[in-house]
Design an enzyme around this catalytic site. Sequence first.
Site, PDB file in Angstrom:
ATOM      1  N   HIS A 175       0.846  -1.208   0.000  1.00 24.34           N
ATOM      2  CA  HIS A 175       0.000   0.000   0.000  1.00 24.34           C
ATOM      3  C   HIS A 175       0.875   1.249   0.000  1.00 24.34           C
ATOM      4  O   HIS A 175       0.565   2.229  -0.681  1.00 24.34           O
ATOM      5  CB  HIS A 175      -0.952  -0.027   1.201  1.00 24.34           C
ATOM      6  CG  HIS A 175      -1.902  -1.171   1.154  1.00 24.34           C
ATOM      7  ND1 HIS A 175      -2.956  -1.239   0.261  1.00 24.34           N
ATOM      8  CD2 HIS A 175      -1.914  -2.334   1.840  1.00 24.34           C
ATOM      9  CE1 HIS A 175      -3.588  -2.385   0.424  1.00 24.34           C
ATOM     10  NE2 HIS A 175      -2.988  -3.070   1.374  1.00 24.34           N
ATOM     11  N   GLY A 196     -11.485  -3.316  -4.082  1.00 29.44           N
ATOM     12  CA  GLY A 196     -10.092  -3.488  -3.701  1.00 29.44           C
ATOM     13  C   GLY A 196      -9.549  -2.159  -3.229  1.00 29.44           C
ATOM     14  O   GLY A 196      -8.555  -1.654  -3.733  1.00 29.44           O
ATOM     15  N   GLU A 229     -12.799  -4.453   0.488  1.00 30.75           N
ATOM     16  CA  GLU A 229     -11.393  -4.868   0.647  1.00 30.75           C
ATOM     17  C   GLU A 229     -11.377  -6.251   1.301  1.00 30.75           C
ATOM     18  O   GLU A 229     -11.960  -6.445   2.357  1.00 30.75           O
ATOM     19  CB  GLU A 229     -10.651  -3.848   1.516  1.00 30.75           C
ATOM     20  CG  GLU A 229      -9.229  -4.246   1.892  1.00 30.75           C
ATOM     21  CD  GLU A 229      -8.360  -4.644   0.696  1.00 30.75           C
ATOM     22  OE1 GLU A 229      -8.360  -3.915  -0.315  1.00 30.75           O
ATOM     23  OE2 GLU A 229      -7.722  -5.719   0.750  1.00 30.75           O
ATOM     24  N   GLU A 259      -8.596   0.014  -8.836  1.00 31.87           N
ATOM     25  CA  GLU A 259      -7.219   0.060  -9.358  1.00 31.87           C
ATOM     26  C   GLU A 259      -6.744  -1.384  -9.309  1.00 31.87           C
ATOM     27  O   GLU A 259      -6.246  -1.862  -8.314  1.00 31.87           O
ATOM     28  CB  GLU A 259      -6.356   0.957  -8.486  1.00 31.87           C
ATOM     29  CG  GLU A 259      -5.012   1.289  -9.135  1.00 31.87           C
ATOM     30  CD  GLU A 259      -4.013   0.163  -9.008  1.00 31.87           C
ATOM     31  OE1 GLU A 259      -4.112  -0.809  -9.779  1.00 31.87           O
ATOM     32  OE2 GLU A 259      -3.160   0.233  -8.135  1.00 31.87           O
ATOM     33  N   GLU A 301      -1.764 -11.030 -11.846  1.00 30.15           N
ATOM     34  CA  GLU A 301      -2.582 -11.089 -10.627  1.00 30.15           C
ATOM     35  C   GLU A 301      -4.039 -11.403 -10.985  1.00 30.15           C
ATOM     36  O   GLU A 301      -4.782 -11.896 -10.158  1.00 30.15           O
ATOM     37  CB  GLU A 301      -2.595  -9.793  -9.802  1.00 30.15           C
ATOM     38  CG  GLU A 301      -1.322  -9.479  -9.074  1.00 30.15           C
ATOM     39  CD  GLU A 301      -1.432  -8.178  -8.288  1.00 30.15           C
ATOM     40  OE1 GLU A 301      -0.441  -7.466  -8.202  1.00 30.15           O
ATOM     41  OE2 GLU A 301      -2.514  -7.856  -7.761  1.00 30.15           O
TER      42      GLU A 301
END
Length: 415
Positions: free
Chosen positions: A96, A129, A152, A195, A204
């Site tokens: 992050h 997310g 999240e 994003e 991913e």
Amino acid sequence: MQAEKEEEEAFPEEYVALCDFTASGSEQLGFSTGDKLLVHAKPSADWWWAELQGVIGYVPASYLRQDAAEDEEDTSLEDPWQDDEYFGSYGTLRLHLEMLSDRSRTETYRQVIVSNSASLRNKVVMDLGCGTGIISLFCAQLAQPSVVYAVEASSMAEHTRQLVKQNGCEEVVTVLQGRAEELELPEQADILVSEWMGNCLLFEFMVESVLLARDRWLRDGGVMWPSSAALTLVPCQADSYYSEKMAFWERPYGLDFTPLQPLAQQEFFTKPKFSHLIDPKDCLSAPCDVICLNMYTVQVRDLEEMEGEFKFCVVKPGVFHGFTAWFTVQFESLEAGGATVELDTGPNSDPTHWKQTLFMLDNPIHVYGGDSIRGNIVLHRNPVWRRHMTVTLHWNINSSSDNCQVGTKSFPMWR
Ligand SMILES: N=C(N)NC/C=C/[C@H]1O[C@@H](n2cnc3c(N)ncnc32)[C@H](O)[C@@H]1O
């Protein structure tokens, strides 16, 4: 006799390939990561007699693992999405911090909110997310949506709730912990912002979750941010990387270490190089968008295999060491005719944490102005490890100075 009989019954056993194996010798059987092999006999500890899609041969036992089906308690290790590892990594601040420190990325999302703030009034937003909630906080701070559902899956969610409260946004932002494609949203969303982009755009495969959430939670006529995405490719020089990893072995300290060059090629040029910063002068031609995604129409099944053609016209003499890839994403305006905002991760824009991705050829090729490099790129999603893919490049070089050269190479990312 009984023991032998029991042993007979035990075969064939199913195993999963942990990594690629290239057969050398006709009685060996080659395979790729994730292949399921049937082991018929174990004549020695190191070499087993196995079958893959009807072909039989010797395989190195150390490359295989007993398939999950045979060994229940291991199933958690077999998660094809590797969710424990994936969401575990997003439960800490490292990634992050990297994303928030990427000003080009983060300012672009803020720009999208600012330039659409009027149209965001009273809208329902889903931030898929959300991580630390930065996009949701931008929405609450810079516009007046009726609600933002900040979704999240990792343990970061509980900290995100705290940040929402700390910044006085709890009236607007609701943090929901869970996988977006599994949790229940209280209502349909007008805007789905996320994003989700990984290296080479798709790595991913978080994009799969975005598409599933689109199909389930975006109301008809709702807006996807990003609205579209493109993977861009260019043939390039990579002289410093080539010198550092390959030419180095020619004369280290006056000695000839060239017998190590095949090893160096295997170790350094088999997989793509992430976080490569290409110098624009190393581009041998104008770049080309090879794969384009319309985020309203692309389907999850389309992600299994994505293919794009390219035709580059070499603009100057140089050494063709490989291809460099990057991506752009576009955010359409909520107002008809409004300006589209773009995030460009290419060499002519401010660097981002993704940088670019370099695919090194096994052997550099001299090219000259006017030469053409035609071919295609195929992104093949890993059938077992669902966040991974293999990138295969085919190229044809038509050069006035010597005959046509054809080549192809596959790069696992990472399995
Ligand atoms: N751009 C890249 N590569 N990653 C940046 C964004 C990744 C963030 O999105 C979360 N995330 C990923 N997939 C899901 C999902 N299906 N449901 C809920 N949260 C999810 C991760 O835990 C990270 O916090």
